[in-house]
Enzyme design. Structure first.
Site, mmCIF file in Angstrom:
data_model
loop_
_atom_site.group_PDB
_atom_site.id
_atom_site.type_symbol
_atom_site.label_atom_id
_atom_site.label_comp_id
_atom_site.label_asym_id
_atom_site.label_seq_id
_atom_site.Cartn_x
_atom_site.Cartn_y
_atom_site.Cartn_z
ATOM 1 N N ASP A 1 0.878 -1.185 -0.007
ATOM 2 C CA ASP A 1 0.130 0.023 0.037
ATOM 3 C C ASP A 1 0.996 1.389 0.036
ATOM 4 O OD1 ASP A 1 -1.997 -1.879 0.220
ATOM 5 O OD2 ASP A 1 -2.923 -0.799 2.234
ATOM 6 N N ASP A 2 0.148 2.389 -0.242
ATOM 7 C CA ASP A 2 0.647 3.655 -0.004
ATOM 8 C C ASP A 2 1.620 4.363 -1.113
ATOM 9 O OD1 ASP A 2 -0.852 3.672 2.029
ATOM 10 O OD2 ASP A 2 0.323 3.990 3.537
ATOM 11 N N TYR B 1 -6.873 2.489 5.440
ATOM 12 C CA TYR B 1 -7.248 1.981 7.042
ATOM 13 C C TYR B 1 -8.228 0.681 7.058
ATOM 14 C CZ TYR B 1 -5.815 6.734 7.764
ATOM 15 O OH TYR B 1 -5.247 7.856 7.696
ATOM 16 N N HIS C 1 -5.495 8.970 0.625
ATOM 17 C CA HIS C 1 -5.681 7.971 1.934
ATOM 18 C C HIS C 1 -6.286 8.787 2.859
ATOM 19 C CE1 HIS C 1 -4.198 5.427 5.073
ATOM 20 N NE2 HIS C 1 -3.698 4.529 3.734
ATOM 21 N N HIS D 1 3.848 -2.324 3.030
ATOM 22 C CA HIS D 1 4.055 -0.866 2.454
ATOM 23 C C HIS D 1 5.343 -0.776 1.727
ATOM 24 C CE1 HIS D 1 0.781 -0.498 5.776
ATOM 25 N NE2 HIS D 1 0.260 0.254 5.007
ATOM 26 N N HIS E 1 -5.678 2.741 -4.078
ATOM 27 C CA HIS E 1 -5.868 2.966 -2.599
ATOM 28 C C HIS E 1 -6.668 4.146 -2.234
ATOM 29 C CE1 HIS E 1 -5.299 1.515 1.606
ATOM 30 N NE2 HIS E 1 -3.955 2.518 1.382
#
Length: 351
Positions: A162-163, A254, A217, A304, A213
């Protein structure tokens, strides 16, 4: 006296002729106006323009009225046929099937007039696109069936990151994955995707899966419905545009979602069943340990690619899991084999 009568009669005939001439000119203008209104109705297809043309035509002499009325009747028939066929194609598009396409093609045969040619071509293009969708679905179904046979008795696991992308750590990770012949699924942020499109493209080109994603965020459940949709779709569209794929799932930040979040798009949501908690650490050892402790068949592992220690942990994670007999697959492959694929507006966690 006779001469005077002749003169008066001549003057009367002259003025009468002039009056008739004026009336003829006025009528010709009415005909021209009605013709113009008919052309506008054919061009715009608006009900108001059709009604306006009818009103003007009614005021004409029978000969002109008959001709123009016939033309207007033909227009109304054209539009009725076009509407009927358009509805048939729209109905087919809602649930694309071979039978539905065949029925829509039969309806298209109604449109044979030159006036209907453009409409027919547009509707045929839409049907052709639906045929392509159907062909792709068949191909995907065949691939899924083949994967199920090949992977049916194997221990499957999916690495997800992720991210990202991160210009320093993500390229390192991509080299590691390629060297080990391991595919992964990247859930990229829209703002990072916009900043580093070449990395996103490289992720996909190397055989990995890339999905959204969201844009930046935000916790989706704290947003309005309109904001939720924008966050999800903006990133999804950009990622698909860059990769040339049509990925139809995303990961909520999350892991946070509710009914409203799921209902804003036709995408599926994918969370995880193993959280490495890699963001808590500054070394790779606990990340490796968490995967070893909690890995299981059908698991989706959360990591991540923006943390150096997480990327550093991947070679050991791959080595350990391969030693335990795991086969690495993308999220879509895992869920296709284990759950028969993903459905829109549903959330998946792996097993």
């Amino acid at each position: 006296m006779g001469l005077l009568l002749i003169v008066v009669a001549g003057v009367g005939a002259y003025y009468y002729g002039q009056e008739v001439h004026k009336q003829n000119i006025a009528y010709e203008k009415k005909v021209a106006k009605a013709e113009k209104a008919k052309e506008l109705a054919y061009s715009s297809r608006k009900t108001s323009d059709i009604d306006g043309a009818k009103k003007l035509i009614v005021e004409l002499h029978d000969k002109d009225k008959t001709s123009l009325s016939k033309s207007m009747t033909q227009l109304i028939n054209y539009l009725a046929d076009i509407d009927k066929v358009s509805k048939a194609v729209a109905k087919e598009h809602e649930n694309i099937t071979e039978d539905g396409i065949k029925e829509a093609e039969k309806e298209l045969e109604l449109l044979n007039a030159s006036y209907e040619k453009t409409d027919k071509e547009k509707l045929m293009k839409r049907l052709d696109a639906d045929k392509q969708v159907l062909a792709e679905r068949k191909k995907e179904a065949e691939q899924v069936a083949k994967m199920k046979d090949e992977l049916a008795n194997q221990k499957l696991i999916a690495l997800t990151f992720d991210d990202g992308p991160n210009p320093t750590t993500t390229p390192q990770l991509l080299k590691t994955l390629s060297a080990a012949n391991v595919p992964a699924t990247f859930f990229a942020l829209g703002e990072e995707t916009k900043a580093y499109p070449n990395i996103i493209k490289e992720e996909a080109d190397r055989g990995n899966e890339v999905a959204s994603h969201t844009w930046d965020h935000k916790d989706l459940v704290t947003l309005s419905a309109e904001q939720q949709k924008e966050e999800i779709e903006s990133a999804n569209q950009l990622v698909n545009q860059i990769t040339g794929k049509n990925v139809t799932f995303f990961r909520p930040p999350y892991g946070s979602y509710n009914k409203s979040v799921l209902s804003q798009t036709n995408l599926s949501a994918v969370n995880w069943s193993v959280d490495t908690n890699d963001w808590r650490y500054r070394t790779s050892a606990p990340v490796v340990q968490n995967v070893s402790t909690y890995a299981h068949d059908g698991a989706i592992i959360l990591m991540h690619d923006i943390h150096q220690w997480s990327v550093d942990a991947v070679p050991q994670i791959i080595q350990n899991l391969k030693a335990q007999g795991y086969t690495f697959v993308t999220v879509s492959t895992l869920l296709a084999v284990r759950d028969g694929g993903m459905k829109p507006q549903q959330v998946y966690f792996g097993r």
